[in-house]
Design a protein around this motif. Structure first.
Motif, short mmCIF file in Angstrom:
data_model
loop_
_atom_site.label_atom_id
_atom_site.label_comp_id
_atom_site.label_asym_id
_atom_site.label_seq_id
_atom_site.Cartn_x
_atom_site.Cartn_y
_atom_site.Cartn_z
N VAL A 164 0.94 -1.25 0.00
CA VAL A 164 0.04 -0.02 0.06
C VAL A 164 0.85 1.17 -0.01
CG1 VAL A 164 -1.79 1.19 1.14
CG2 VAL A 164 -1.84 -0.97 1.53
N LYS A 165 0.73 2.20 -1.00
CA LYS A 165 1.49 3.26 -0.87
C LYS A 165 0.51 4.54 -1.12
CE LYS A 165 5.17 1.18 -3.71
NZ LYS A 165 6.07 1.58 -4.92
N ILE A 166 0.65 5.39 -0.18
CA ILE A 166 -0.19 6.73 -0.07
C ILE A 166 0.70 7.83 -0.12
CG2 ILE A 166 -1.80 8.14 1.05
CD1 ILE A 166 -3.17 5.52 1.95
N HIS A 167 0.70 8.47 -1.21
CA HIS A 167 1.57 9.91 -1.36
C HIS A 167 0.66 11.21 -1.28
CE1 HIS A 167 4.38 7.82 -4.46
NE2 HIS A 167 4.33 7.05 -3.07
N LEU A 168 1.10 11.89 -0.29
CA LEU A 168 0.29 13.31 0.28
C LEU A 168 1.18 14.48 -0.69
CD1 LEU A 168 -0.58 12.63 3.96
CD2 LEU A 168 -2.02 12.83 1.78
N GLY A 169 0.47 15.25 -1.47
CA GLY A 169 1.23 16.33 -2.25
C GLY A 169 0.67 17.60 -1.64
N VAL A 170 1.34 18.38 -1.71
CA VAL A 170 1.04 19.65 -0.96
C VAL A 170 0.30 20.68 -2.31
CG1 VAL A 170 1.76 22.02 -0.31
CG2 VAL A 170 2.94 20.10 0.61
N GLU A 171 -0.85 21.27 -2.05
CA GLU A 171 -1.47 22.05 -2.57
C GLU A 171 -1.67 23.31 -1.98
OE1 GLU A 171 -5.18 20.95 -4.43
OE2 GLU A 171 -4.30 19.08 -5.67
N VAL A 172 -1.22 24.63 -2.61
CA VAL A 172 -1.37 25.65 -1.84
C VAL A 172 -2.83 26.16 -1.66
CG1 VAL A 172 -0.86 28.09 -1.79
CG2 VAL A 172 0.96 26.47 -2.49
N SER A 173 -3.67 25.80 -2.66
CA SER A 173 -5.22 26.22 -2.66
C SER A 173 -5.90 24.99 -2.45
CB SER A 173 -5.60 26.92 -3.94
OG SER A 173 -5.32 26.03 -4.95
N PHE A 174 -5.52 24.40 -1.22
CA PHE A 174 -6.05 22.88 -0.92
C PHE A 174 -7.37 23.07 -0.65
CE2 PHE A 174 -7.29 19.99 2.26
CZ PHE A 174 -7.07 18.90 1.86
N SER A 175 -8.07 21.84 -1.29
CA SER A 175 -9.33 21.50 -0.97
C SER A 175 -9.55 20.08 -0.97
CB SER A 175 -10.30 22.15 -2.38
OG SER A 175 -11.74 21.68 -2.07
N PRO A 176 -9.91 19.72 0.15
CA PRO A 176 -10.24 18.12 0.43
C PRO A 176 -11.20 17.35 -0.36
CG PRO A 176 -11.66 19.31 2.06
CD PRO A 176 -10.93 20.45 1.33
N ALA A 177 -10.65 16.26 -0.54
CA ALA A 177 -11.54 15.18 -1.55
C ALA A 177 -12.54 14.72 -0.61
CB ALA A 177 -10.74 14.11 -2.00
N ARG A 178 -13.89 15.21 -0.87
CA ARG A 178 -15.02 14.59 0.26
C ARG A 178 -15.74 13.59 -0.67
NH1 ARG A 178 -14.33 17.45 4.51
NH2 ARG A 178 -13.94 19.66 4.37
N LYS A 179 -15.68 13.20 -1.75
CA LYS A 179 -16.33 12.16 -2.34
C LYS A 179 -15.42 11.28 -2.90
CE LYS A 179 -20.00 9.93 -4.09
NZ LYS A 179 -21.00 9.31 -3.14
N ALA A 180 -14.58 11.61 -3.62
CA ALA A 180 -13.43 10.80 -4.20
C ALA A 180 -12.43 10.25 -3.20
CB ALA A 180 -12.52 11.49 -5.31
N HIS A 181 -12.33 9.06 -3.16
CA HIS A 181 -11.39 8.40 -2.27
C HIS A 181 -10.76 7.13 -2.47
CE1 HIS A 181 -15.52 6.17 -2.14
NE2 HIS A 181 -14.78 5.30 -1.38
N PRO A 182 -9.66 6.56 -1.59
CA PRO A 182 -9.21 5.57 -1.70
C PRO A 182 -9.88 4.43 -0.70
CG PRO A 182 -7.81 6.86 -0.69
CD PRO A 182 -8.88 7.89 -0.86
N ALA A 183 -10.19 3.35 -1.21
CA ALA A 183 -10.65 2.32 -0.25
C ALA A 183 -9.44 1.49 0.23
CB ALA A 183 -11.81 1.47 -1.02
N LEU A 184 -9.16 1.42 1.63
CA LEU A 184 -8.07 0.62 2.11
C LEU A 184 -8.70 -0.55 2.75
CD1 LEU A 184 -6.46 3.71 3.76
CD2 LEU A 184 -5.88 2.86 1.38
N GLN A 185 -8.21 -1.77 2.39
CA GLN A 185 -8.57 -3.15 2.65
C GLN A 185 -7.76 -3.25 4.10
OE1 GLN A 185 -8.87 -6.41 0.33
NE2 GLN A 185 -8.54 -7.73 1.81
N VAL A 186 -8.35 -3.48 5.36
CA VAL A 186 -7.73 -3.62 6.48
C VAL A 186 -8.12 -5.00 7.29
CG1 VAL A 186 -7.98 -1.10 7.05
CG2 VAL A 186 -9.57 -2.74 7.95
N GLN A 187 -7.32 -5.15 8.31
CA GLN A 187 -7.40 -6.64 9.10
C GLN A 187 -7.94 -6.05 10.39
OE1 GLN A 187 -3.43 -8.28 9.04
NE2 GLN A 187 -4.33 -10.05 7.86
#
Length: 125
Positions: A57-80
């Motif tokens: 699993v790889k998640i990269h967080l990149g900086v956006e100066v005019s940041f707006s969160p992703a409220r609908k689009a999303h990754p689905a992470l399978q967990v134990q």
């Protein structure tokens, strides 16, 4: 040619909040922070990975100066042990949201410290 896998997922974050990202993604979700390549480090943000039994699993967080969160689009992470993770997240003050059932899975939604939506799911045994 064909697509064979997703290498990583990138989410956006506001500048200067890498410590919050690390506390959430590493401290709560158990993904290890890994160094970014030196030529990308100056951009800010951070990368997290976990290798568990041949699945990475790889998640990269990149900086956006005019940041707006992703409220609908999303990754689905399978967990134990979703139940234990939910308790840990709630204990840390993270809001956990149930959603309509998805056949074959238990699942919830949470937001990272920046408001990005994440789906956490566990297949039924």
């Amino acid at each position: 040619m064909r697509i064979i896998a997703i290498d990583h997922v990138q989410l956006a974050m506001p500048p200067g909040r890498e410590a919050e990202a690390q506390a959430f993604y590493e401290g709560l979700l158990g993904l290890s922070r890994v160094p970014k390549p030196p030529h990308l480090e100056a951009r800010g943000g951070c990368w997290f990975e976990r290798d568990s039994g041949g699945s990475t699993v790889k998640i990269h967080l990149g900086v956006e100066v005019s940041f707006s969160p992703a409220r609908k689009a999303h990754p689905a992470l399978q967990v134990q042990d979703l139940h234990a993770l939910v308790e840990q997240l709630r204990g840390a003050g993270v809001a956990v949201r149930d959603d309509e059932p998805l056949e074959g899975y238990d699942r919830v939604y949470v937001d990272d410290p920046f408001g990005n939506r994440l789906e956490l799911l566990e297949p039924h045994a």
